[in-house]
Design an enzyme around this catalytic site. Structure first.
Site, PDB file in Angstrom:
ATOM      1  N   SER A 137       1.158  -1.231   0.582  1.00 30.11           N
ATOM      2  CA  SER A 137      -0.627   0.320   0.133  1.00 30.11           C
ATOM      3  C   SER A 137       0.709   1.272  -0.039  1.00 30.11           C
ATOM      4  CB  SER A 137      -1.397   0.055   0.869  1.00 30.11           C
ATOM      5  OG  SER A 137      -2.122  -0.828   0.899  1.00 30.11           O
ATOM      6  N   HIS A 185      14.994  48.293  19.922  1.00 29.87           N
ATOM      7  CA  HIS A 185      14.335  47.529  21.473  1.00 29.87           C
ATOM      8  C   HIS A 185      13.056  48.758  21.256  1.00 29.87           C
ATOM      9  CE1 HIS A 185      17.867  46.148  21.819  1.00 29.87           C
ATOM     10  NE2 HIS A 185      18.721  46.682  20.939  1.00 29.87           N
ATOM     11  N   SER A 309     -15.302  48.307  13.941  1.00 28.68           N
ATOM     12  CA  SER A 309     -15.416  48.062  15.529  1.00 28.68           C
ATOM     13  C   SER A 309     -17.182  48.264  16.372  1.00 28.68           C
ATOM     14  CB  SER A 309     -14.736  48.993  16.135  1.00 28.68           C
ATOM     15  OG  SER A 309     -15.849  48.817  18.189  1.00 28.68           O
ATOM     16  N   SER A 310     -17.561  47.412  16.546  1.00 29.79           N
ATOM     17  CA  SER A 310     -18.961  46.598  16.838  1.00 29.79           C
ATOM     18  C   SER A 310     -19.523  47.819  17.343  1.00 29.79           C
ATOM     19  CB  SER A 310     -19.337  45.669  17.119  1.00 29.79           C
ATOM     20  OG  SER A 310     -18.754  45.649  18.489  1.00 29.79           O
ATOM     21  N   ASN A 317     -10.003  48.338  12.311  1.00 29.46           N
ATOM     22  CA  ASN A 317      -9.311  47.610  12.796  1.00 29.46           C
ATOM     23  C   ASN A 317      -8.466  47.097  11.960  1.00 29.46           C
ATOM     24  OD1 ASN A 317      -9.941  47.968  15.580  1.00 29.46           O
ATOM     25  ND2 ASN A 317     -12.087  46.823  15.799  1.00 29.46           N
TER      26      ASN A 317
END
Length: 476
Positions: A137, A185, A309-310, A317
């Site tokens: 197989s 940084h 955005s709700s 976003n």
């Protein structure tokens, strides 16, 4: 008394028994359009079609070369008829195979019987025993997986990845000379250009794609433990190594001469490591671009009618990059697991690879989905050059590096009064914001040579980026 909690109907039975296709995973549901091209290469149906193809081509290969006594090359009509079993493989074929497998309880054996049913119509019923001749197989499976993975890489994943890298490279070229404050940084640092930073991303990703493009897709067809034992026992006169090598190479694969019952899958582990590395570099691209969006270097182009955005109407976003991050993490985790699992097999064979390889399409799918999202996200960005310029103008202290290096060069050339350049610049800039006037005043009081002073007085944060723009030319 406590109130009785509201119970929301689960609908479990109605969903599970629904005649509509309701996906358990997101790749076959919500995200199906983005990953659909992979279905033709890495789905269970595609695997079975490729198994049929390998069995058919092995049958033709053995007859074409008259490997077995009593066989002779097929007619063109018979060869075409056999190959039509593959090209006509469809939903009904999948159903028929499933019905056969319900009896055999063995997927590859079901493929053998599926082909056998079709030989009589081609006048080949006498050669039914030639289907799956000498094969275990895994002879069929390893070649089928190799063909499917090769097709998925070369025809779907790699073109999408290449297109994305070129999109990033095009952005790099377009913005090669747009000055940008660096943030080593997370702090203001020696400026660069937006184009050069995008070029770094494109260059890193491109190197991984070059590695993936050089992938060797290995295959074998050498029997139950890789020794051609049944082949030699049944037809000792044949050069079975050459028969196997020419067959595997004829499929467009690289012949692996040394295996156990399974092809060792090392090439798969190598491929998945390279793909996972590409994923992780792309993840880095997402986090960098997301961060640039957050500080206003990129503006997102609003999509008419879309909700950012709700509850906060002002927001757009960066969801494409966030979605991509998650999918790249899932893909990389799966690719890592596949690579770790597939290189190990107990003695001559165990079945851990069988279950593992059924998830190859999932690993590819999450990566392809991420590539699609990053491309869409980048396509919705505008460069806010005014924000970039303002940020640079508020950070004149980044010229401290240039000034102290010029002072060092002046000291080496014998110009007096150039002692302690680093310390003097540290006193001027550390913990302080230094504007243009203060920086020019400091430079003018150093006693530099006229040429050095003129160069530094002409320097601004926006112009202090070396040959950043020119470096973009290293992109292919």
């Amino acid at each position: 008394m406590a109130e009785t909690p509201v119970r929301i109907p689960s609908g479990r039975l109605s969903l599970a028994s629904s005649s509509e296709q309701i996906a358990l995973g997101p790749l076959d549901g919500r995200y199906r359009p983005a990953v659909a091209p992979l279905v033709d290469y890495l789905s269970e149906a595609a695997l079975n079609r490729d198994r049929v193809a390998v069995e058919v081509e092995w049958f033709i290969h053995l007859t074409k070369n008259s490997v077995l006594p009593g066989t002779q090359p097929l007619s063109e009509e018979q060869e075409s008829g056999l190959r039509a079993i593959v090209t006509e493989f469809d939903g009904d074929s999948v159903t028929e195979l499933a019905e056969i497998e319900a009896v055999t309880v063995h997927d590859v054996k079901a493929v053998e019987y599926y082909i056998g049913r079709r030989l009589e119509a081609l006048g080949l019923s006498r050669l039914t025993a030639l289907v799956h001749f000498g094969c275990t197989s895994e002879d069929i499976n390893n070649l089928s997986y190799a063909l499917g993975i090769k097709g998925a890489v070369e025809e779907v994943w790699l073109p999408a990845a290449r297109k994305l890298v070129e999109q990033i490279a095009a952005m790099a070229r377009e913005n090669r000379d747009v000055p940008m404050l660096s943030r080593t940084h997370g702090q203001p640092a020696t400026p660069t250009t937006l184009g050069k930073e995008l070029a770094v991303m494109a260059h890193r990703l491109g190197r991984q794609l070059d590695r993936i493009e050089r992938t060797e897709f290995l295959g074998k067809i050498n029997g139950a433990t890789g020794d051609f034992a049944a082949h030699v026992a049944s037809v000792p006169s044949a050069d079975w190594q050459q028969v196997a090598k020419s067959f595997v190479e004829g499929l467009g694969l690289t012949w692996n001469p040394l295996t156990t019952q399974i092809e060792s899958h090392d090439w798969q582990a190598e491929l998945y490591a390279d793909m996972a590395r590409f994923n992780r570099i792309l993840h880095n691209v997402c986090t960098d671009v997301w961060s640039y969006i957050s500080i206003g270097y990129f503006a997102q182009i609003p999509v008419a009618g879309a909700t950012g955005s709700s509850t906060m109407p002002h927001k757009v976003n960066p969801i494409r990059f966030e979605n991509a991050e998650a999918n790249l993490e899932i893909s990389s985790a799966l690719l890592d697991t596949l690579g770790a699992t597939l290189v190990t097999s107990r003695w001559q064979r165990d079945l851990t690879d069988s279950s593992s390889q059924r998830n190859i399409g999932v690993a590819f799918g999450h990566s392809l989905l991420a590539i699609s999202n990053v491309a869409r996200g980048l396509g919705g960005l505008d460069v806010a050059e005014n924000v970039l310029a303002s940020d640079l103008d508020q950070n004149w202290e980044v010229l401290a590096e240039a000034i102290q290096m010029v002072m060092r060069a002046e000291a080496i050339a014998g110009v007096p009064g150039m002692d302690n350049p680093y310390e003097r610049l540290k006193d001027l800039t550390r913990g302080h914001r230094v504007d243009a006037a203060r920086m020019k005043e400091f430079v003018s009081g150093l006693g530099l040579s006229s040429d050095a002073e003129a160069r530094l007085l002409a320097l601004t944060p926006a112009s202090y980026n070396g040959i950043a723009g020119t470096l973009v030319d290293h992109l292919r």
